[in-house]
Design a protein around this motif. Structure first.
Motif, short mmCIF file in Angstrom:
data_model
loop_
_atom_site.label_atom_id
_atom_site.label_comp_id
_atom_site.label_asym_id
_atom_site.label_seq_id
_atom_site.Cartn_x
_atom_site.Cartn_y
_atom_site.Cartn_z
N HIS A 174 0.84 -1.19 0.00
CA HIS A 174 0.00 0.00 0.00
C HIS A 174 0.88 1.25 0.00
CE1 HIS A 174 -3.01 2.98 1.08
NE2 HIS A 174 -3.95 2.07 0.85
N ASP B 20 -7.53 4.10 2.84
CA ASP B 20 -6.83 4.78 1.74
C ASP B 20 -6.60 6.26 2.01
OD1 ASP B 20 -6.44 2.58 -0.09
OD2 ASP B 20 -8.60 2.62 -0.47
N SER C 242 -6.38 0.81 -3.82
CA SER C 242 -5.31 -0.03 -4.34
C SER C 242 -5.75 -1.49 -4.42
CB SER C 242 -4.07 0.05 -3.42
OG SER C 242 -3.57 1.36 -3.37
N ARG D 16 -0.57 -5.10 -6.83
CA ARG D 16 0.70 -4.49 -6.44
C ARG D 16 1.69 -5.55 -5.97
NH1 ARG D 16 1.18 0.98 -5.27
NH2 ARG D 16 -0.66 2.25 -5.73
#
Length: 336
Positions: free
Chosen positions: A136, A267, A286, A291
């Motif tokens: 993150h 977030d 995200s 990721r």
């Protein structure tokens, strides 16, 4: 002439080939789709029955029943997404056969279960443990803020939405919510500070669902330098309006320092400074699996694992202590 950025060069040279073990599960299917979206070839899915057939057809992957049918020369990465009690033996076998491996967190349900993995070949450089919070964008900012400040306390609230607690989550050997969800907070906070924390108090309850495992855990720990870490982790039958993983997980990390405060909530990040200054930053939602897949593709071409076996084992040992303290307290409560 066209020049590629170094971090994109590997995609130009090769398409990484990935296998996903346990692909029909919630996490396994998220991994498989994330790696496909990241540009990898999801070549093989491993499932004992036909549950993975639809996903295999969607991704153009071969479906096989066991990891014995995987060959390191044909793959660049093996992803293991199984219940925590099953992962260590599977991962150890894959490492001993020469694979690079990304395993779902935690590294094992407990430190005893991790022992078989500790002896595996390449465990310190060919194993990446999937703690997605590191992916993150707020994590790096909070980490740097902590390095620049004298931290007094960290408080984490971690809530995962679950309509019911059943299947492998209801298996007492899996450790309950502290191991399945709270371990994210334990690993992240322990990565910021040195030493092994002492458990000051811990309690657990299974009153939300009535399953045979801890569903709600509250614990207070103290690191050697005096910093206090408070954690509340539970499964919730009520989905919150905002959260990570498409709303399935609500996370708040509140860091108190002598010169300021940092509040990471899903977030968003809000920082207050002692001199009166403050700032806020909002992040686009995200896809942490995507990721993580992008980071794992760099790892499988020779990069350093984001979370190593040693760091993951430390988090598991702390979780063991949290659960042991909660169990001890429960005995004291019911004792005459």
């Amino acid at each position: 002439m066209v020049y590629l950025r170094p971090d994109l060069l590997w995609r130009h040279i090769m398409t990484p080939r990935v296998a996903v073990v346990g692909a029909a599960g919630w996490a396994g299917s998220r991994h498989a789709r994330a790696f496909a979206a990241a540009g990898a070839k999801v070549a093989v899915l491993v499932e004992r029955d036909e549950r993975g057939l639809a996903l295999a057809q969607e991704l153009g992957a071969q479906l096989v029943p066991t990891t014995a049918e995987l060959h390191p020369d044909d793959l660049d990465l093996a992803v293991v997404a199984l219940p925590s009690t099953l992962q260590p033996v599977i991962c150890a076998d894959l490492l001993n056969r020469g694979f690079r491996v990304l395993t779902e967190k935690p590294v094992a349900a407990d430190a005893e279960g991790a022992a078989v993995l500790a002896a595996a070949s390449g465990v310190n450089d060919r194993l990446m443990v999937g703690y997605t919070l590191h992916q993150h964008p707020a994590a790096a900012l909070v980490s740097q803020w902590i390095k620049n400040n004298n931290v007094i306390a960290v408080s984490v609230r971690s809530v995962a939405y679950k309509p019911k607690v059943d299947s492998w989550r209801a298996d007492p050997k899996e450790g309950g919510v502290a191991v399945v969800n709270g371990i994210h907070a334990i690993e992240l906070v322990s990565s910021w500070f040195d030493g092994t924390p002492k458990v000051l108090a811990s309690s657990a309850s299974n009153s939300l669902y009535g399953s045979p495992v801890p569903e709600h855990v509250v614990s207070t720990l103290e690191f050697p330098e005096g910093l206090v870490f408070s954690m509340q982790s539970y499964w919730s039958p009520w989905q919150e309006p905002q959260g990570l993983n498409q709303g399935d997980w609500s996370l708040t990390v509140d860091v108190l320092a002598s010169d300021g405060r940092a509040l990471w909530s899903n977030d968003s990040l809000h920082v207050w400074e002692r001199d009166g200054g403050q700032y806020e930053k909002a992040f686009d939602p995200s896809d942490l699996f995507l990721r993580q897949a992008e980071a794992a593709l760099k790892f499988c071409t020779g990069g350093i694992p984001e979370v190593t076996f040693a760091q993951a084992l430390r988090a598991t040992e702390i979780a063991d202590a949290v659960l042991a303290a909660a169990t001890s307290r429960a005995r004291d409560v019911v004792s005459p």
